[in-house]
Design an enzyme around this catalytic site. Structure first.
Site, mmCIF file in Angstrom:
data_model
loop_
_atom_site.group_PDB
_atom_site.id
_atom_site.type_symbol
_atom_site.label_atom_id
_atom_site.label_comp_id
_atom_site.label_asym_id
_atom_site.label_seq_id
_atom_site.Cartn_x
_atom_site.Cartn_y
_atom_site.Cartn_z
ATOM 1 N N HIS A 92 0.854 -1.189 0.000
ATOM 2 C CA HIS A 92 0.000 0.000 0.000
ATOM 3 C C HIS A 92 0.887 1.235 0.000
ATOM 4 C CE1 HIS A 92 -3.428 2.554 0.940
ATOM 5 N NE2 HIS A 92 -2.695 3.129 1.866
ATOM 6 N N ASP A 100 -15.607 2.634 7.314
ATOM 7 C CA ASP A 100 -14.504 3.553 7.012
ATOM 8 C C ASP A 100 -14.885 4.499 5.878
ATOM 9 O OD1 ASP A 100 -11.721 4.601 6.960
ATOM 10 O OD2 ASP A 100 -11.782 3.686 4.968
ATOM 11 N N ARG A 119 -14.748 12.782 7.593
ATOM 12 C CA ARG A 119 -13.484 13.410 8.036
ATOM 13 C C ARG A 119 -12.970 14.386 6.986
ATOM 14 N NH1 ARG A 119 -9.870 8.650 8.459
ATOM 15 N NH2 ARG A 119 -8.256 10.218 8.681
ATOM 16 N N SER A 121 -8.118 3.672 9.563
ATOM 17 C CA SER A 121 -8.726 3.727 8.238
ATOM 18 C C SER A 121 -7.939 2.849 7.252
ATOM 19 C CB SER A 121 -8.760 5.190 7.770
ATOM 20 O OG SER A 121 -9.108 5.284 6.432
ATOM 21 N N LYS A 132 -8.977 -1.424 5.892
ATOM 22 C CA LYS A 132 -9.105 -1.844 4.488
ATOM 23 C C LYS A 132 -8.080 -2.929 4.151
ATOM 24 C CE LYS A 132 -9.062 2.518 3.512
ATOM 25 N NZ LYS A 132 -9.345 3.927 3.356
HETATM 26 N N1 URA Z 1 -5.830 7.074 3.435
HETATM 27 C C1 URA Z 1 -6.845 6.373 3.996
HETATM 28 O O1 URA Z 1 -7.259 5.340 3.471
HETATM 29 N N2 URA Z 1 -7.364 6.825 5.129
HETATM 30 C C2 URA Z 1 -6.942 7.942 5.748
HETATM 31 O O2 URA Z 1 -7.468 8.287 6.789
HETATM 32 C C3 URA Z 1 -5.902 8.677 5.158
HETATM 33 C C4 URA Z 1 -5.356 8.198 3.990
#
Ligand code: URA
Length: 425
Positions: free
Chosen positions: A82, A161, A168, A183, A187
């Protein structure tokens, strides 16, 4: 349970129980509490933080709000990578086939880019025919056959999320370490990999601006991984200057093709080889130096390039047909000296204004728009030499001046910052 009492507890810096976080998150997902109340809860977390245990609770509740992918039928070590997103970051296009060519499985679910430049999904969409929406069965079959597959993130993963992250963004509460960590990790863990390698970008072109905060975020994500028995490794890499030569969706695919044909930017090569080695060394349980030798061999022998073409073709893409139709504007330097800085924020804003990025998921983007940097950090440039090329279908006022002013050119050469800052396990 009383919502106001839970919010007050956090406002008073008291630790929250699992069931309290679960109650807040699930009530929000089910529309039982509104945005205003949830914003109060988010601000209480933003201002007072969460312990590692509470961050894990939040992560877990968000994982359970959606689907969890089961990749056990692959019967192989599965590694996900990621990136927290940077300017010119086409690393996924490069490392996925390299690592797959070594026999390690790389399943990737990527997001659509929101912000100044496109995400991996947008880059892949610039290849005619490339299918991003594989069914679960097709995804598993592609992984079994090729070893890597990149698809768009399922809407069913970490459903909570999605809703909380959108809120957010709306209220300006993104840059909170426990909120970012939960967050991202919700995922990643729901996506089913055994090992998660995170390329955490630090600098002007990234959302983590300094090494201290990035280190804290990295350590939090590594700790969360331990609750799930997942190996999480975070590399902090410099994002003060764009990564590689090309910024823009089709242009970045072209740079990946060049890479596999032996034509590469030094910093992009260094980071790609490092991340690939990290993925292979943790999956195969071999030393980094052995993994690095393997990566270089896969690149030099052409195996990685063949895997790249195999992967794109397997997902229906025709690499000879890129959506890259654009006019070119060549920018020359009006002075001589050394390139001491390339302002990645300014460059990405220009690329966005040219049409390569989006604000809303539904916004259309211009796959062909972008820029190519001819001069790199630390290089000498002479007045009249080509600094770079702008690819456009829609002209941006003063685009040549904006492009040139992104380059800081001085008489004296400054030390170039290293691309890899540190790795946290
Ligand atoms: N990327 C995400 O998936 N979540 C965040 O809160 C910030 C960056």
């Amino acid at each position: 349970m009383n919502i106001d009492e839970i919010i007050l507890k956090k406002e008073n810096k008291e630790p929250l129980e699992y069931k309290e976080i679960e109650y807040m998150v699930n009530s929000y997902v089910k529309n039982k509490i509104n945005d205003k109340t949830m914003s109060k809860f988010i601000w209480a977390i933003y201002n007072n933080g969460l312990s590692i245990k509470e961050t894990y609770y939040l992560t877990d509740v968000m994982i359970k709000s959606g689907e969890v992918i089961d990749l056990s039928s692959l019967n192989k070590k599965v590694v996900d990578k990621h990136s927290t997103g940077g300017v010119g970051d086409k690393i996924t296009l490069i490392v996925s086939p390299i690592v797959a060519a070594s026999g390690v499985c790389v399943p990737k679910m990527s997001g659509r880019g929101l912000g100044l430049t496109g995400g991996t999904v947008d880059k892949l969409e610039s290849i005619s025919g490339y299918k991003l929406n594989l069914t679960k069965k097709e995804f598993i079959n592609a992984l079994k056959k090729v070893g890597c597959a990149v698809i768009s993130q399922s809407e069913q993963i970490a459903v909570a999320d999605k809703k909380i992250y959108a809120l957010r963004n709306e209220i300006g509460a993104v840059d909170s370490i426990p909120l970012i960590a939960s967050s991202i990790m919700s995922k990643k863990i729901a996506s089913g990999s055994d090992i998660i390698i995170i390329d955490l970008k630090v600098g002007e072109g990234a959302f983590m601006k300094n090494i201290k905060d990035a280190t804290k975020l990295a350590k939090t994500m590594v700790e969360i991984g331990k609750y799930y028995n997942k190996k999480v490794i975070c590399t902090l890499s410099d994002m003060n200057i764009p990564l590689g030569s090309n910024i823009g969706n089709a242009l970045e695919v072209k740079e990946a093709i060049d890479f596999f044909n032996g034509k590469y930017d030094k910093r992009l090569y260094e980071l790609s080889v490092y991340i690939s080695s990290l993925m292979i060394s943790s999956a195969k349980n071999i030393s980094m130096s052995r993994a690095k030798r393997l990566v270089i061999n896969l690149l030099e022998s052409g195996h990685a390039r063949n895997k790249f073409y195999e992967w794109i073709k397997n997902q229906g893409g025709d690499i000879t047909k890129l959506k890259d139709k654009a006019r070119k504007y060549i920018v020359v330097s009006t002075k001589s000296g050394y390139v001491n800085e390339i302002d990645s924020h300014k460059i990405s804003q220009l690329v966005f204004d040219l049409g390569a990025g989006r604000v809303k998921k539904t916004d259309k983007i211009d796959y062909a728009a972008g820029v190519m940097l001819n001069k790199k950090i630390g290089q000498r440039v002479l007045k009249g030499e080509i600094l770079g090329v702008i690819f456009y279908n829609k002209k941006v006022e003063n685009m040549d001046k904006i492009f040139e002013s992104s380059f800081i050119i001085d008489k004296k050469k400054k030390r170039v910052k290293k691309i890899i800052i540190k790795t946290i396990k």
